[in-house]
Design a protein around this motif. Structure first.
Motif, short mmCIF file in Angstrom:
data_model
loop_
_atom_site.label_atom_id
_atom_site.label_comp_id
_atom_site.label_asym_id
_atom_site.label_seq_id
_atom_site.Cartn_x
_atom_site.Cartn_y
_atom_site.Cartn_z
N ARG A 164 0.86 -1.18 0.00
CA ARG A 164 0.00 0.00 0.00
C ARG A 164 0.89 1.23 0.00
NH1 ARG A 164 -3.08 -3.31 -1.03
NH2 ARG A 164 -5.16 -3.73 -0.19
N LEU A 165 0.52 2.21 -0.82
CA LEU A 165 1.24 3.47 -0.85
C LEU A 165 0.60 4.42 0.14
CD1 LEU A 165 3.51 5.00 -2.37
CD2 LEU A 165 1.74 5.84 -3.93
N SER A 166 1.42 5.01 1.01
CA SER A 166 0.91 5.95 2.00
C SER A 166 0.52 7.26 1.32
CB SER A 166 1.98 6.21 3.06
OG SER A 166 1.57 7.22 3.95
N LEU A 167 -0.64 7.77 1.70
CA LEU A 167 -1.12 9.02 1.14
C LEU A 167 -1.15 10.08 2.24
CD1 LEU A 167 -2.14 9.88 -1.70
CD2 LEU A 167 -4.45 9.77 -0.77
N PRO A 168 -0.21 11.04 2.21
CA PRO A 168 -0.18 12.07 3.25
C PRO A 168 -1.49 12.85 3.31
CG PRO A 168 1.83 12.11 1.95
CD PRO A 168 0.88 11.20 1.24
N GLU A 169 -1.74 13.46 4.47
CA GLU A 169 -3.00 14.15 4.70
C GLU A 169 -3.26 15.25 3.67
OE1 GLU A 169 -5.06 16.95 8.13
OE2 GLU A 169 -3.50 15.51 8.70
N ASP A 170 -2.23 16.03 3.32
CA ASP A 170 -2.47 17.12 2.37
C ASP A 170 -2.84 16.58 0.99
OD1 ASP A 170 0.09 16.12 2.17
OD2 ASP A 170 1.02 18.02 1.63
N TRP A 171 -2.34 15.41 0.64
CA TRP A 171 -2.76 14.76 -0.61
C TRP A 171 -4.22 14.30 -0.49
CZ3 TRP A 171 -1.12 13.21 -5.46
CH2 TRP A 171 0.19 13.57 -5.81
N ALA A 172 -4.53 13.64 0.60
CA ALA A 172 -5.86 13.06 0.76
C ALA A 172 -6.95 14.13 0.78
CB ALA A 172 -5.91 12.23 2.04
N ARG A 173 -6.62 15.33 1.25
CA ARG A 173 -7.60 16.41 1.31
C ARG A 173 -7.74 17.16 -0.03
NH1 ARG A 173 -9.47 17.88 6.19
NH2 ARG A 173 -8.40 17.17 8.07
N ASP A 174 -6.82 16.97 -0.95
CA ASP A 174 -6.78 17.74 -2.19
C ASP A 174 -7.43 16.94 -3.32
OD1 ASP A 174 -6.17 19.23 -4.45
OD2 ASP A 174 -4.15 19.75 -3.77
N ALA A 175 -8.72 17.12 -3.53
CA ALA A 175 -9.47 16.34 -4.52
C ALA A 175 -8.95 16.55 -5.94
CB ALA A 175 -10.95 16.68 -4.45
N GLN A 176 -8.61 17.81 -6.28
CA GLN A 176 -8.13 18.09 -7.64
C GLN A 176 -6.81 17.39 -7.90
OE1 GLN A 176 -7.80 22.25 -8.60
NE2 GLN A 176 -6.72 21.86 -10.52
N ARG A 177 -5.91 17.43 -6.94
CA ARG A 177 -4.61 16.79 -7.12
C ARG A 177 -4.76 15.28 -7.23
NH1 ARG A 177 0.56 17.48 -3.01
NH2 ARG A 177 2.19 17.17 -4.56
N ARG A 178 -5.64 14.71 -6.42
CA ARG A 178 -5.88 13.26 -6.50
C ARG A 178 -6.40 12.87 -7.88
NH1 ARG A 178 -8.93 13.93 -1.79
NH2 ARG A 178 -10.72 13.03 -2.89
N GLU A 179 -7.32 13.69 -8.41
CA GLU A 179 -7.90 13.39 -9.73
C GLU A 179 -6.84 13.50 -10.82
OE1 GLU A 179 -11.54 14.88 -12.66
OE2 GLU A 179 -11.24 15.79 -10.69
N GLU A 180 -6.02 14.55 -10.77
CA GLU A 180 -4.99 14.75 -11.80
C GLU A 180 -3.99 13.60 -11.82
OE1 GLU A 180 -3.29 18.47 -10.75
OE2 GLU A 180 -4.87 19.68 -11.71
N CYS A 181 -3.75 12.99 -10.67
CA CYS A 181 -2.75 11.92 -10.58
C CYS A 181 -3.37 10.53 -10.58
CB CYS A 181 -1.88 12.12 -9.34
SG CYS A 181 -0.94 13.66 -9.36
N HIS A 182 -4.67 10.46 -10.92
CA HIS A 182 -5.38 9.18 -11.08
C HIS A 182 -5.47 8.38 -9.79
CE1 HIS A 182 -5.19 9.99 -15.37
NE2 HIS A 182 -3.88 10.14 -15.26
N VAL A 183 -5.52 9.06 -8.65
CA VAL A 183 -5.81 8.36 -7.40
C VAL A 183 -7.27 7.94 -7.42
CG1 VAL A 183 -5.93 8.58 -4.89
CG2 VAL A 183 -4.07 9.69 -6.15
N PRO A 184 -7.60 6.70 -7.12
CA PRO A 184 -9.00 6.25 -7.18
C PRO A 184 -9.91 7.15 -6.34
CG PRO A 184 -7.54 4.38 -6.86
CD PRO A 184 -6.69 5.61 -6.73
N PRO A 185 -11.11 7.44 -6.83
CA PRO A 185 -12.02 8.34 -6.11
C PRO A 185 -12.32 7.88 -4.69
CG PRO A 185 -12.83 7.95 -8.34
CD PRO A 185 -11.68 7.01 -8.13
#
Length: 201
Positions: A164-185
Motif C-alpha cells: 500500500r502506498l501511504s497518502l499524506p493528509e495534504d494529498w488526501a484532502r486535495d481532490a483536484q490533485r488526486r484526480e490529476e494523478c489518477h488516485v481512485p475516487p
C-alpha cells in the motif's frame, strides 16, 4: 574519494552488471509463469502487453522506458505507455493470483507474514504521495514516497505479497490533485462532525 578507491569502486560495479543474455533461456519459462496473471487482466490488450513489457525489461535496452520497449517489441509508443501508466486496470486480481501461487509453491507450516514500511526518494508533484517527509532510504527528511509492504517469509523462501502506498493528509484532502494523478475516487479522507477520522487507501 581517493583515486585508488575510485578505481576499486569501478571494478566492483563492473562485477555487478548482469547481462540480459543470462535471461535468454528463461524466457519460455517466464511466459508460463506469467500466464495466470495474464488471465487475471480484464482486457485482451492488457493480456498481450504483459509479455511484451517483460520482454523489454529483460532485453539489452540501456533504458527500459515505455518508448524504447515499444520500439523493441514493434508496437506504438502510446500502447505501451497506456499499459504501464494510464490504462484502468485493477491490481487486486493479480495479487490474488500471486497469493495463491505463493501458497502452492512456497507455503510452509512455519511460514509467517511480515510487514515493512519503507520509503524511496521521488520528485515531482505528479508522483502520488510525494512530499517532504522522513526518508529512511536517505536517513533524513526529503522528497519521497512511503509504502507499506507485506511479505511471506519461511525458512526456505520469501516473497512479496502486497503493498500500500501511504497518502499524506495534504494529498488526501486535495481532490483536484488526486484526480490529476489518477488516485481512485474512493481514496479520500472521511470526516465526521468536521473531525478527521481516517484515510482509505
Amino acid at each position: 574519494m581517493t583515486p585508488a578507491w575510485a578505481q576499486r569502486q569501478e571494478e566492483l560495479l563492473r562485477d555487478c552488471v548482469v547481462s540480459p543474455d543470462v535471461f535468454t533461456h528463461m524466457v519460455d519459462h517466464l511466459r508460463d509463469f506469467v500466464r495466470p496473471y495474464q488471465h487475471a487482466l480484464e482486457t485482451e490488450a492488457g493480456k498481450r502487453n504483459v509479455y511484451r513489457y517483460l520482454a523489454g525489461l529483460l532485453s539489452h535496452l540501456p533504458r527500459k522506458n515505455a518508448e524504447d520497449i515499444a520500439t523493441l517489441v514493434d508496437v506504438e509508443r502510446l500502447v505501451m505507455q497506456d499499459f504501464i501508466g494510464t490504462a484502468p486496470w485493477d491490481h487486486r486480481p493479480l495479487v490474488q493470483v500471486l497469493v495463491g501461487e505463493v501458497v502452492d509453491r512456497l507455503g510452509e507450516p512455519d511460514g509467517i507474514i511480515a510487514f515493512d514500511p519503507s520509503s524511496f526518494p521521488k520528485r515531482g508533484r505528479h508522483s502520488v504521495g510525494v512530499k517532504r517527509q522522513w526518508c529512511s532510504h536517505r536517513g533524513k527528511v526529503d522528497n519521497c514516497q512511503v509504502g507499506v509492504f507485506m511479505g511471506y517469509v519461511s525458512r526456505a523462501d520469501h516473497a512479496l505479497l502486497d503493498f500500500r502506498l501511504s497518502l499524506p493528509e495534504d494529498w488526501a484532502r486535495d481532490a483536484q490533485r488526486r484526480e490529476e494523478c489518477h488516485v481512485p475516487p474512493a481514496v479520500r479522507y472521511h470526516t465526521r462532525h468536521d473531525q478527521l477520522t481516517g484515510c482509505e487507501f
